[in-house]
Design a protein around this motif. Structure first.
Motif, PDB file in Angstrom:
ATOM      1  N   LYS A  35       9.148  83.560  93.545  1.00 48.38           N
ATOM      2  CA  LYS A  35      10.344  82.902  94.087  1.00 48.38           C
ATOM      3  C   LYS A  35      10.592  83.326  95.532  1.00 48.38           C
ATOM      4  CE  LYS A  35      12.664  82.619  89.617  1.00 48.38           C
ATOM      5  NZ  LYS A  35      13.777  83.152  88.808  1.00 48.38           N
ATOM      6  N   LEU A  38       8.242  81.465  97.810  1.00 48.35           N
ATOM      7  CA  LEU A  38       8.669  80.084  98.049  1.00 48.35           C
ATOM      8  C   LEU A  38       9.849  80.041  99.014  1.00 48.35           C
ATOM      9  CD1 LEU A  38       8.441  78.542  94.456  1.00 48.35           C
ATOM     10  CD2 LEU A  38       6.895  78.141  96.357  1.00 48.35           C
ATOM     11  N   ILE A  43      10.165  76.299 100.934  1.00 53.88           N
ATOM     12  CA  ILE A  43       9.623  75.149 100.224  1.00 53.88           C
ATOM     13  C   ILE A  43      10.096  75.193  98.774  1.00 53.88           C
ATOM     14  CG2 ILE A  43       7.586  74.848 101.668  1.00 53.88           C
ATOM     15  CD1 ILE A  43       5.954  76.383  99.588  1.00 53.88           C
ATOM     16  N   GLU A  44      10.141  74.014  98.154  1.00 51.69           N
ATOM     17  CA  GLU A  44      10.536  73.918  96.750  1.00 51.69           C
ATOM     18  C   GLU A  44       9.342  73.726  95.830  1.00 51.69           C
ATOM     19  OE1 GLU A  44      13.495  70.862  96.304  1.00 51.69           O
ATOM     20  OE2 GLU A  44      15.100  72.286  96.708  1.00 51.69           O
ATOM     21  N   GLU A  45       8.200  73.388  96.395  1.00 55.38           N
ATOM     22  CA  GLU A  45       7.020  73.138  95.577  1.00 55.38           C
ATOM     23  C   GLU A  45       5.787  73.651  96.297  1.00 55.38           C
ATOM     24  OE1 GLU A  45       4.727  69.171  94.337  1.00 55.38           O
ATOM     25  OE2 GLU A  45       6.713  69.345  93.410  1.00 55.38           O
ATOM     26  N   GLN A  47       1.464  73.887  95.617  1.00 57.01           N
ATOM     27  CA  GLN A  47       0.319  73.593  94.771  1.00 57.01           C
ATOM     28  C   GLN A  47      -0.774  74.602  95.096  1.00 57.01           C
ATOM     29  OE1 GLN A  47      -0.796  69.520  94.736  1.00 57.01           O
ATOM     30  NE2 GLN A  47      -2.397  69.818  93.227  1.00 57.01           N
ATOM     31  N   ILE A  52       0.985  74.096  89.885  1.00 61.53           N
ATOM     32  CA  ILE A  52       2.036  73.592  90.770  1.00 61.53           C
ATOM     33  C   ILE A  52       3.268  74.420  90.448  1.00 61.53           C
ATOM     34  CG2 ILE A  52       3.507  71.656  91.399  1.00 61.53           C
ATOM     35  CD1 ILE A  52       1.243  69.804  90.497  1.00 61.53           C
ATOM     36  N   VAL A  53       3.802  75.102  91.449  1.00 62.98           N
ATOM     37  CA  VAL A  53       4.979  75.949  91.272  1.00 62.98           C
ATOM     38  C   VAL A  53       6.157  75.228  91.908  1.00 62.98           C
ATOM     39  CG1 VAL A  53       5.986  78.206  91.715  1.00 62.98           C
ATOM     40  CG2 VAL A  53       3.521  77.992  91.445  1.00 62.98           C
ATOM     41  N   ARG A  54       7.229  75.077  91.154  1.00 58.57           N
ATOM     42  CA  ARG A  54       8.420  74.403  91.676  1.00 58.57           C
ATOM     43  C   ARG A  54       9.631  75.300  91.526  1.00 58.57           C
ATOM     44  NH1 ARG A  54       5.913  70.283  88.577  1.00 58.57           N
ATOM     45  NH2 ARG A  54       5.070  68.634  89.884  1.00 58.57           N
ATOM     46  N   ARG A  55      10.475  75.261  92.514  1.00 63.89           N
ATOM     47  CA  ARG A  55      11.784  75.927  92.464  1.00 63.89           C
ATOM     48  C   ARG A  55      12.768  74.965  93.105  1.00 63.89           C
ATOM     49  NH1 ARG A  55      14.638  80.526  91.579  1.00 63.89           N
ATOM     50  NH2 ARG A  55      16.086  81.199  93.179  1.00 63.89           N
ATOM     51  N   LYS A  56      13.283  74.058  92.275  1.00 57.43           N
ATOM     52  CA  LYS A  56      14.145  72.995  92.763  1.00 57.43           C
ATOM     53  C   LYS A  56      15.599  73.305  92.446  1.00 57.43           C
ATOM     54  CE  LYS A  56      10.768  69.435  92.828  1.00 57.43           C
ATOM     55  NZ  LYS A  56      10.656  68.590  93.952  1.00 57.43           N
TER      56      LYS A  56
END
Length: 91
Positions: A35, A38, A43-45, A47, A52-56
């Motif tokens: 986290k 990111l 960034i929120e995503e 690859q 694919i790592v997302r933190r939206k």
């Protein structure tokens, strides 16, 4: 089961709980590290080669029950129902 058998099971249970907490701590540390990365990249995503790592940011609406109880106590009481559960503890 005898008391001795229960004691042994409780000891095994306590050891498993200790291990689980240790694993959860390591898991949380790794998640926090990802986290922070990111966030530092703003960034929120991301690859990677395999993931694919997302933190939206998620926005959700919830009922403010405390404010509702203050404003309409009779209404809250009318729609409140008791629940029954059992709690298992070892001391």
């Amino acid at each position: 089961m005898t008391n001795r058998q229960i004691d042994n099971r409780i000891k095994k249970l306590q050891e498993l709980e200790r291990q689980r907490k240790e694993i959860e701590q390591k898991e949380n540390e790794l998640k926090a590290e990802i986290k922070r990365d990111l966030e530092s990249k703003d960034i929120e995503e991301l690859q990677t080669g395999n993931f694919i790592v997302r933190r939206k940011t998620i926005i959700s609406n919830s009922l403010d029950s405390k404010a509702l109880k203050t404003a309409f106590p009779e209404l809250c009481e009318q729609f409140t129902k008791p629940t029954k559960s059992k709690r298992f503890t070892i001391a």
